[in-house]
Design a protein around this motif. Structure first.
Motif, PDB file in Angstrom:
ATOM      1  N   THR A 198     -41.766 -10.260  -6.575  1.00  0.00           N
ATOM      2  CA  THR A 198     -41.300 -11.639  -5.619  1.00  0.00           C
ATOM      3  C   THR A 198     -42.173 -12.803  -7.226  1.00  0.00           C
ATOM      4  O   THR A 198     -41.325 -13.761  -6.430  1.00  0.00           O
ATOM      5  N   LYS A 199     -42.825 -12.559  -7.954  1.00  0.00           N
ATOM      6  CA  LYS A 199     -43.384 -13.143  -8.867  1.00  0.00           C
ATOM      7  C   LYS A 199     -42.571 -13.430  -9.988  1.00  0.00           C
ATOM      8  O   LYS A 199     -42.437 -14.337 -10.518  1.00  0.00           O
ATOM      9  N   LEU A 200     -42.157 -12.193 -10.690  1.00  0.00           N
ATOM     10  CA  LEU A 200     -41.432 -11.664 -11.772  1.00  0.00           C
ATOM     11  C   LEU A 200     -39.886 -11.596 -11.733  1.00  0.00           C
ATOM     12  O   LEU A 200     -39.149 -11.893 -13.023  1.00  0.00           O
ATOM     13  N   ALA A 201     -39.644 -11.051 -10.854  1.00  0.00           N
ATOM     14  CA  ALA A 201     -37.846 -11.120 -10.700  1.00  0.00           C
ATOM     15  C   ALA A 201     -37.338 -11.645 -10.710  1.00  0.00           C
ATOM     16  O   ALA A 201     -37.643 -13.408 -10.505  1.00  0.00           O
ATOM     17  N   PRO A 202     -36.218 -11.976 -11.730  1.00  0.00           N
ATOM     18  CA  PRO A 202     -34.996 -13.597 -12.150  1.00  0.00           C
ATOM     19  C   PRO A 202     -35.080 -13.584 -10.369  1.00  0.00           C
ATOM     20  O   PRO A 202     -34.024 -12.758  -9.558  1.00  0.00           O
ATOM     21  N   VAL A 203     -34.649 -15.248  -9.911  1.00  0.00           N
ATOM     22  CA  VAL A 203     -34.572 -15.758  -8.788  1.00  0.00           C
ATOM     23  C   VAL A 203     -32.779 -15.352  -7.797  1.00  0.00           C
ATOM     24  O   VAL A 203     -33.473 -14.172  -7.313  1.00  0.00           O
ATOM     25  N   LYS A 204     -31.843 -14.587  -9.050  1.00  0.00           N
ATOM     26  CA  LYS A 204     -30.649 -14.796  -8.400  1.00  0.00           C
ATOM     27  C   LYS A 204     -30.415 -13.117  -8.994  1.00  0.00           C
ATOM     28  O   LYS A 204     -29.175 -12.497  -8.423  1.00  0.00           O
ATOM     29  N   TYR A 205     -31.451 -12.136  -9.393  1.00  0.00           N
ATOM     30  CA  TYR A 205     -31.678 -11.012  -8.842  1.00  0.00           C
ATOM     31  C   TYR A 205     -32.416 -10.307  -8.414  1.00  0.00           C
ATOM     32  O   TYR A 205     -32.662  -9.505  -8.421  1.00  0.00           O
ATOM     33  N   ALA A 206     -32.986 -11.671  -6.818  1.00  0.00           N
ATOM     34  CA  ALA A 206     -34.274 -11.384  -6.734  1.00  0.00           C
ATOM     35  C   ALA A 206     -33.825  -9.522  -5.427  1.00  0.00           C
ATOM     36  O   ALA A 206     -34.666  -8.749  -5.452  1.00  0.00           O
ATOM     37  N   ALA A 207     -33.136  -9.814  -4.436  1.00  0.00           N
ATOM     38  CA  ALA A 207     -32.607  -8.769  -3.717  1.00  0.00           C
ATOM     39  C   ALA A 207     -32.264  -7.696  -4.747  1.00  0.00           C
ATOM     40  O   ALA A 207     -33.052  -5.811  -4.123  1.00  0.00           O
ATOM     41  N   LEU A 208     -31.867  -7.373  -5.662  1.00  0.00           N
ATOM     42  CA  LEU A 208     -31.196  -6.207  -6.532  1.00  0.00           C
ATOM     43  C   LEU A 208     -32.830  -5.571  -7.166  1.00  0.00           C
ATOM     44  O   LEU A 208     -32.956  -5.057  -6.729  1.00  0.00           O
ATOM     45  N   MET A 209     -33.583  -6.439  -7.196  1.00  0.00           N
ATOM     46  CA  MET A 209     -34.943  -5.798  -7.707  1.00  0.00           C
ATOM     47  C   MET A 209     -35.930  -5.502  -7.117  1.00  0.00           C
ATOM     48  O   MET A 209     -36.448  -4.303  -6.774  1.00  0.00           O
ATOM     49  N   MET A 210     -35.737  -5.955  -5.634  1.00  0.00           N
ATOM     50  CA  MET A 210     -36.418  -5.206  -4.641  1.00  0.00           C
ATOM     51  C   MET A 210     -36.024  -4.423  -4.249  1.00  0.00           C
ATOM     52  O   MET A 210     -36.401  -2.773  -3.338  1.00  0.00           O
ATOM     53  N   GLY A 211     -34.355  -3.722  -3.987  1.00  0.00           N
ATOM     54  CA  GLY A 211     -33.875  -2.760  -3.932  1.00  0.00           C
ATOM     55  C   GLY A 211     -33.798  -1.690  -4.831  1.00  0.00           C
ATOM     56  O   GLY A 211     -34.520  -0.440  -4.638  1.00  0.00           O
ATOM     57  N   VAL A 212     -34.025  -2.034  -6.187  1.00  0.00           N
ATOM     58  CA  VAL A 212     -34.809  -1.305  -7.225  1.00  0.00           C
ATOM     59  C   VAL A 212     -36.486  -0.489  -7.027  1.00  0.00           C
ATOM     60  O   VAL A 212     -36.943   0.365  -7.514  1.00  0.00           O
ATOM     61  N   TYR A 213     -37.109  -1.912  -7.035  1.00  0.00           N
ATOM     62  CA  TYR A 213     -38.268  -1.486  -6.375  1.00  0.00           C
ATOM     63  C   TYR A 213     -38.174  -0.337  -5.450  1.00  0.00           C
ATOM     64  O   TYR A 213     -39.635   1.154  -5.652  1.00  0.00           O
ATOM     65  N   PHE A 214     -38.184  -0.279  -4.685  1.00  0.00           N
ATOM     66  CA  PHE A 214     -37.846   0.736  -3.252  1.00  0.00           C
ATOM     67  C   PHE A 214     -36.829   2.272  -4.245  1.00  0.00           C
ATOM     68  O   PHE A 214     -37.401   3.106  -2.841  1.00  0.00           O
ATOM     69  N   ALA A 215     -36.030   1.666  -4.487  1.00  0.00           N
ATOM     70  CA  ALA A 215     -35.276   2.979  -5.159  1.00  0.00           C
ATOM     71  C   ALA A 215     -36.259   3.831  -5.941  1.00  0.00           C
ATOM     72  O   ALA A 215     -36.705   4.619  -6.086  1.00  0.00           O
ATOM     73  N   ALA A 216     -37.209   3.321  -6.831  1.00  0.00           N
ATOM     74  CA  ALA A 216     -38.649   3.830  -7.359  1.00  0.00           C
ATOM     75  C   ALA A 216     -39.381   4.534  -6.478  1.00  0.00           C
ATOM     76  O   ALA A 216     -39.693   5.600  -6.755  1.00  0.00           O
ATOM     77  N   THR A 217     -39.215   3.985  -5.418  1.00  0.00           N
ATOM     78  CA  THR A 217     -39.988   4.662  -4.576  1.00  0.00           C
ATOM     79  C   THR A 217     -39.404   6.066  -4.064  1.00  0.00           C
ATOM     80  O   THR A 217     -40.330   7.174  -3.358  1.00  0.00           O
ATOM     81  N   GLY A 218     -38.214   5.950  -3.382  1.00  0.00           N
ATOM     82  CA  GLY A 218     -37.211   6.996  -3.416  1.00  0.00           C
ATOM     83  C   GLY A 218     -37.599   8.127  -4.791  1.00  0.00           C
ATOM     84  O   GLY A 218     -37.770   9.086  -4.109  1.00  0.00           O
ATOM     85  N   LEU A 219     -36.916   7.888  -5.761  1.00  0.00           N
ATOM     86  CA  LEU A 219     -37.408   8.480  -6.514  1.00  0.00           C
ATOM     87  C   LEU A 219     -39.290   9.462  -6.943  1.00  0.00           C
ATOM     88  O   LEU A 219     -39.071  10.700  -6.829  1.00  0.00           O
ATOM     89  N   GLY A 220     -39.746   8.543  -6.116  1.00  0.00           N
ATOM     90  CA  GLY A 220     -41.180   9.791  -5.903  1.00  0.00           C
ATOM     91  C   GLY A 220     -41.394  10.007  -4.803  1.00  0.00           C
ATOM     92  O   GLY A 220     -42.069  11.397  -4.615  1.00  0.00           O
ATOM     93  N   ASN A 221     -40.418   9.855  -4.064  1.00  0.00           N
ATOM     94  CA  ASN A 221     -40.415  11.057  -2.735  1.00  0.00           C
ATOM     95  C   ASN A 221     -39.373  12.184  -2.520  1.00  0.00           C
ATOM     96  O   ASN A 221     -40.165  12.996  -2.049  1.00  0.00           O
ATOM     97  N   LYS A 222     -38.507  11.979  -4.484  1.00  0.00           N
ATOM     98  CA  LYS A 222     -38.264  13.401  -5.003  1.00  0.00           C
ATOM     99  C   LYS A 222     -39.074  14.100  -5.230  1.00  0.00           C
ATOM    100  O   LYS A 222     -38.811  15.697  -5.387  1.00  0.00           O
ATOM    101  N   VAL A 223     -40.197  13.825  -6.392  1.00  0.00           N
ATOM    102  CA  VAL A 223     -40.876  14.096  -6.759  1.00  0.00           C
ATOM    103  C   VAL A 223     -41.945  14.727  -5.739  1.00  0.00           C
ATOM    104  O   VAL A 223     -41.995  15.340  -6.714  1.00  0.00           O
ATOM    105  N   ALA A 224     -42.663  14.533  -4.816  1.00  0.00           N
ATOM    106  CA  ALA A 224     -42.695  14.770  -4.164  1.00  0.00           C
ATOM    107  C   ALA A 224     -41.898  16.096  -3.618  1.00  0.00           C
ATOM    108  O   ALA A 224     -42.824  16.386  -3.515  1.00  0.00           O
ATOM    109  N   GLY A 225     -41.198  16.027  -2.971  1.00  0.00           N
ATOM    110  CA  GLY A 225     -40.227  16.879  -2.587  1.00  0.00           C
ATOM    111  C   GLY A 225     -40.202  18.437  -3.492  1.00  0.00           C
ATOM    112  O   GLY A 225     -40.409  19.646  -3.106  1.00  0.00           O
ATOM    113  N   ILE A 226     -40.165  17.908  -4.924  1.00  0.00           N
ATOM    114  CA  ILE A 226     -40.173  18.575  -6.268  1.00  0.00           C
ATOM    115  C   ILE A 226     -41.411  19.409  -6.011  1.00  0.00           C
ATOM    116  O   ILE A 226     -41.372  20.548  -5.729  1.00  0.00           O
ATOM    117  N   VAL A 227     -42.279  19.046  -6.005  1.00  0.00           N
ATOM    118  CA  VAL A 227     -43.524  19.157  -6.209  1.00  0.00           C
ATOM    119  C   VAL A 227     -43.725  20.050  -5.010  1.00  0.00           C
ATOM    120  O   VAL A 227     -44.948  21.335  -5.202  1.00  0.00           O
TER     121      VAL A 227
END
Length: 517
Positions: free
Chosen positions: A427-456
């Motif tokens: 919320t400090k660094l994301a451009p204001v007009k893309y705030a929700a999108l960047m929060m979505g990208v953060y959670f997508a990164a979390t999701g990719l971590g979850n997939k990595v966890a499954g593969i491992v």
């Protein structure tokens, strides 16, 4: 003179906006439903179809169950990207959270049924519901505070306690419900509490008047749609070349792996292309540098959750089969061990936040990037205790539950250093007009971590738990160390965003003291 900056008409409770507590309770019940189901999922899939007191499971192998677990937990978070886009361009965050909560209620309701089609449909609805709710409710928390408001970090810490209170209640209660009434009663309980979350959110709308509202685009010069960004990709040779390479690799993955990975790679290609064009279109080099740091921080997020999410997969199965769960004659349900993480967060969240606050006041390193890198290292050391557990099991055929307790403790301390910090950092660094999108990208990164966890976790079938736990320990400590070594140049690229926040706090404090005089 007040040391905080309120939005118009904003009511407060204990120095924080009342809306924070509405979002706190909504997220608490949503996380109860999610973590309650997450704790059951792998165990339900691997339970044999007959001969278990908890009722019939699906009878899948560990490898099959961990594979689906990885896909499910990844998609739950990856869907946050379209969820953020829908909020930004169509519904607004407030309505997106409402519709997400309704879909979640339907999804958990479907999972009460025992048919296999209901199992897949229920998972799909939960994925869609979380995708709409999760990124947008977090963005709404940030929207409760004006830029530079010193209450923001504390607000996110309070919000994070709500997340983990829901997780604690779920993992304590759901295991007992399943032991008494079976798997689908546990799934049904998740649906009931999600209805409570929905009711709370609807009731609390009067405290959320100023945040999450959809503002239609007026077509100003600075307003660019996602479609326009993609069209500009074809006018940028460097970005187009890079996107084309990713597309070719995606198609290659489609044919060499399977269609699911192919779709995932195509989706990641589309998102990567969009992020490249957002970077290119940002107004100044300061915004571009901050955007770049934000993207690099997502690497830490993927690695952290790729290790941490072994809790619901490999560590869950390890607890079920290899751990001595006998506590003075009572066999502790496997699911309840996952309550350790949430319980430790509630116990230590304030202490960890206080430690960083004191460190910052003393002028010592306490930047968000440092906290996140250190969080990876601390979490990694938690796997040292899982290494000890695996070594004990190889010697005696069973391992003490003490190793699990210590592992979850270190995982929790690491999580407190990275997860709430990352939410605030975005919320400090994301451009204001893309705030929700960047929060979505953060959670997508979390999701990719979850997939990595499954593969491992799947690879444990070939290499054994001892090798996997040792590998995670070594890798996470190395990655965390690399980011600490890169700290100074990365902080320069933020252009003092956190230092400015501290300066504002000092100015407000000085003004308060002058007013008292």
């Amino acid at each position: 003179m007040s040391s905080t900056v309120k939005l118009p008409h904003q009511k407060e409770l204990f120095g924080q906006p009342v809306g924070l507590y509405i979002l706190f309770l909504t997220e608490m019940w949503e996380r109860f439903s999610y973590y309650g189901m997450r704790a059951l999922l792998v165990l339900y899939m691997t339970t044999q179809t007959v001969g278990d007191d908890r009722g019939a499971g699906l009878g899948w192998t560990n490898q099959e169950a961990l594979a689906l677990y990885g896909w499910y937990t990844m998609l739950v978070y990856v869907m946050s990207i379209p969820g953020g886009m829908i909020a930004d361009k169509l519904l607004g965050q407030k309505k997106s959270v409402l519709f997400g909560a309704i879909i979640l209620c339907l999804g958990h309701g479907v999972l009460v049924m025992t048919d296999i089609w209901a199992f897949y449909l229920g998972l799909g609805l939960v994925i869609l519901g979380v995708g709409l709710l999760k990124p947008n409710i977090s963005t709404m928390v940030g929207g409760l505070y004006k830029e530079g408001d010193i209450r923001r970090d504390k607000g996110f810490s309070i919000f994070y306690i709500g997340i983990n209170l829901g997780s604690l209640l779920a993992t304590m209660v759901v295991g007992l419900v399943v032991a008494e009434w079976g798997w689908h009663a546990g799934f049904g309980l998740a649906g009931v509490v999600m209805v409570l979350g929905l009711i709370n959110y609807i009731y609390g709308q009067k405290y959320l008047v100023e945040v999450g509202n959809f503002t239609p685009s007026k077509g100003s010069e600075n307003e660019i749609s996602y479609g326009q960004l993609y069209s500009r990709l074809f006018k940028s040779p460097k970005q187009l070349t890079f996107a084309s390479i990713l597309l070719v690799l995606s198609i290659y993955g489609w044919y060499t792996l399977d269609w699911a990975y192919g779709l995932l790679f195509l989706f990641l290609t589309a998102i990567t292309s969009l992020l490249m064009m957002i970077y290119k279109e940002l107004e100044s080099q300061v915004f571009k540098d901050r955007f770049l740091v934000l993207l690099l921080s997502f690497i830490m997020v993927i690695i952290f959750w790729g290790a941490f999410e072994q809790a619901g997969g490999l560590m869950n199965l390890y607890t079920e089969t290899n751990t001595d769960r006998n506590f003075f004659g009572w066999m502790i349900p496997t699911v309840m061990f996952q309550s350790l993480n949430a319980g430790f967060i509630i116990l230590f969240a304030t202490g960890v936040a206080g430690f960083w606050a004191k460190r910052k006041l003393k002028g010592k390193e306490a930047s968000s990037l440092f906290k996140m890198a250190l969080g990876i290292i601390i979490m990694g050391f938690g796997f040292l205790f899982m290494v000890f557990a695996a070594m004990e099991f190889e010697k005696s055929g069973s391992s003490s539950m003490l190793w699990l307790v210590l592992a979850y403790l270190f995982h929790t301390i690491g999580e407190l250093c990275i997860s709430p910090v990352a939410l605030s950092f975005i919320t400090k660094l994301a451009p204001v007009k893309y705030a929700a999108l960047m929060m979505g990208v953060y959670f997508a990164a979390t999701g990719l971590g979850n997939k990595v966890a499954g593969i491992v976790g799947e690879s444990a079938s070939d290499y054994g738990e001892l090798t996997i736990f040792s590998g995670i320990l070594i890798f996470t400590v190395i990655i965390g160390g690399i980011f600490i070594l890169m700290l100074k140049p990365l902080k320069r690229l933020t252009h003092g965003v956190e230092e400015k926040e501290r300066d504002l706090k000092n100015e407000l404090t000085e003004g308060f003291e002058l007013a008292d005089q």
